[in-house]
Design a protein around this motif. Structure first.
Motif, PDB file in Angstrom:
ATOM      1  N   GLY A  41       0.831  -1.206   0.000  1.00  0.00           N
ATOM      2  CA  GLY A  41       0.000   0.000   0.000  1.00  0.00           C
ATOM      3  C   GLY A  41       0.858   1.246   0.000  1.00  0.00           C
ATOM      4  O   GLY A  41       2.098   1.171   0.008  1.00  0.00           O
ATOM      5  N   ASP A  42       0.206   2.395   0.024  1.00  0.00           N
ATOM      6  CA  ASP A  42       0.956   3.661   0.020  1.00  0.00           C
ATOM      7  C   ASP A  42       1.752   3.863   1.303  1.00  0.00           C
ATOM      8  O   ASP A  42       2.812   4.472   1.300  1.00  0.00           O
ATOM      9  CB  ASP A  42      -0.010   4.840  -0.169  1.00  0.00           C
ATOM     10  N   LYS A  43       1.227   3.354   2.415  1.00  0.00           N
ATOM     11  CA  LYS A  43       1.903   3.545   3.698  1.00  0.00           C
ATOM     12  C   LYS A  43       1.610   2.369   4.618  1.00  0.00           C
ATOM     13  O   LYS A  43       0.706   1.561   4.354  1.00  0.00           O
ATOM     14  CB  LYS A  43       1.429   4.847   4.359  1.00  0.00           C
ATOM     15  N   PRO A  59       4.487  -0.227   3.150  1.00  0.00           N
ATOM     16  CA  PRO A  59       4.750   0.828   2.163  1.00  0.00           C
ATOM     17  C   PRO A  59       5.376   0.236   0.896  1.00  0.00           C
ATOM     18  O   PRO A  59       6.396  -0.453   0.967  1.00  0.00           O
ATOM     19  CB  PRO A  59       5.726   1.762   2.877  1.00  0.00           C
ATOM     20  N   ARG A  62       3.446   2.014  -6.385  1.00  0.00           N
ATOM     21  CA  ARG A  62       2.290   1.722  -7.225  1.00  0.00           C
ATOM     22  C   ARG A  62       2.726   0.933  -8.464  1.00  0.00           C
ATOM     23  O   ARG A  62       3.826   1.127  -8.987  1.00  0.00           O
ATOM     24  CB  ARG A  62       1.616   3.018  -7.674  1.00  0.00           C
ATOM     25  N   ARG A  67      -2.647   1.927 -11.696  1.00  0.00           N
ATOM     26  CA  ARG A  67      -2.351   2.648 -10.465  1.00  0.00           C
ATOM     27  C   ARG A  67      -3.260   2.272  -9.299  1.00  0.00           C
ATOM     28  O   ARG A  67      -3.075   2.755  -8.187  1.00  0.00           O
ATOM     29  CB  ARG A  67      -2.433   4.157 -10.718  1.00  0.00           C
ATOM     30  N   TRP A  70      -0.536  -2.019  -6.096  1.00  0.00           N
ATOM     31  CA  TRP A  70       0.835  -1.818  -5.649  1.00  0.00           C
ATOM     32  C   TRP A  70       1.595  -3.136  -5.839  1.00  0.00           C
ATOM     33  O   TRP A  70       0.992  -4.141  -6.210  1.00  0.00           O
ATOM     34  CB  TRP A  70       0.882  -1.438  -4.174  1.00  0.00           C
TER      35      TRP A  70
END
Length: 386
Positions: A41-43, A59, A62, A67, A70
């Motif tokens: 994921g993004d974080k 974290p 992508r 997009r 991930w």
């Protein structure tokens, strides 16, 4: 057991894997297991989904081609997360890089590779089979076959949800393959949800009367789903019968599909229906589901259509074909628009299919009960003294 699913394909924005994961998070604890989804994921974060169910994100970058997704890129961080989670059993849900990372995790914990994707069918066969035999393509992609065979040796199970995929991997020398067909959400899909008013509104949306045939397509708008071929098949079949097609989906090939429709008023593209009851009602109210992808590892849309009491028109390869068995639908030569058009006309003009005699679909509860029992047996054997 605490089951950790290292799931590279999970996206909060939807898709078949998300539907499967949501059911796993709900049903796993009911069956006596703790479920942890370890996803990129993004974080970093933890989302609690009730007692015994959570999503843990690492974290990660992508995926450049889509997009919404991930991918894991830090093997050390993945191994540390597994160390901290202390699983009794580990799943890997991608045949790409992440299962190799999971295989290299230094632990005696048993593990399974769940084949949520079939890259050979989705890419290699789709791209090159019109020109070359499958045998030649397999030889040219021997490196990927070697990768799959290595994973088969590294994992205690390679879980396949369709018979064709299981047999093809086994014939290719992939060890530890097993068949565990998935299922549909319990109590949701039924022919009793058929609604004449919903059907009439959808046909009106297609600028057609109630006497027309209503086909529905469900799935991501991506190249391997072959929506342009489905559109071509429906247009060809429409020369003989009035046919409306409603496609529920979203994805990066939407503009290309719209262009191929050429403004045909009888074909409509709608956003995915997120309300599950409304979706089940729409599905049961169609006259048939049509699907174009021969690379499905299970094909949840076809399984849900079968459970909804409507016939399926599906390719003769891949997971979708399983749902046409027992008189529940018609298959056609994969990747062939003319064959798909002929299948549509055979369904319309032919004798009614024996849908009332079709065996009931497996439920997700039944699927997970059998799958987790298999995992528990493996874990018990691993713990048993030599």
């Amino acid at each position: 057991m605490r089951i950790v699913d290292v799931c590279a394909f999970y996206s909060p924005q939807g898709g078949g894997v998300k539907t499967y994961i949501e059911q796993k998070l709900q049903l796993g604890p009911q069956l006596g297991h703790e479920i942890v989804i370890l996803a990129p994921g993004d974080k970093a974060g933890v989302v609690e989904r009730g007692p015994g169910a959570r999503i843990v994100t690492l974290p990660s970058p992508r995926f450049p081609l889509d997009r919404k997704y991930w991918y894991f890129d830090d093997e050390a961080a993945l191994h540390l997360a597994l160390d901290l989670l202390k699983p009794d059993f580990v799943e890997a849900s991608s045949p790409w890089r992440s299962p190799s990372m999971v295989a290299r995790w230094q632990s005696p914990v048993p593990r399974a590779l769940v084949m949520h994707a079939d890259p050979l069918s989705a890419y290699a066969y789709r791209w090159f089979e019109p020109m070359f035999s499958r045998e030649l393509i397999d030889r040219r992609f021997e490196t990927f076959w070697e990768h799959l065979r290595e994973l088969g040796q590294s994992f205690d199970r390679v879980v396949c949800a369709s018979r064709e995929l299981k047999d093809r991997l086994e014939d290719g020398g992939v060890a530890n393959t097993v068949l565990h067909p998935m299922g549909v959400e319990e109590g949701l899909f039924s022919k009793d949800r058929r609604d004449a008013q919903v059907r009439r509104r959808l046909l009106e949306l297609c600028d057609l009367p109630e006497s027309a045939t209503l086909l529905i397509g469900v799935g991501r708008l991506s190249a391997e789903k072959r929506w342009p071929m489905v559109v071509d098949a429906v247009m060809a079949a429409s020369h003989d019968h009035p046919i409306g097609l409603v496609i529920l989906g979203d994805g990066n090939k939407r503009s290309r599909i719209v262009k191929g429709i050429f403004g045909n008023p009888h074909i409509r593209m709608l956003a995915p229906e997120r309300d599950r009851v409304r979706f089940a009602t729409i599905l049961a109210s169609a006259d048939a589901l049509i699907h174009g992808c021969e690379a499905e590892t299970f094909c949840l849309a076809a399984a849900e259509a079968r459970a909804s009491g409507i016939p399926v028109i599906v390719p003769d390869r891949g997971g979708a074909a399983d749902h046409a068995a027992d008189g529940a639908g018609i298959t056609y030569a994969a990747g062939n628009a003319e064959a798909a058009a002929d299948a549509i006309l055979r369904l319309i003009d032919g004798p009614p299919l024996p849908l009332d005699n079709v065996p009931p679909s497996e439920t997700m509860r039944g699927h997970f009960a059998k799958l987790f029992a298999d995992y528990a047996a493996l874990a018990d054997r691993r713990k048993a003294p030599a």
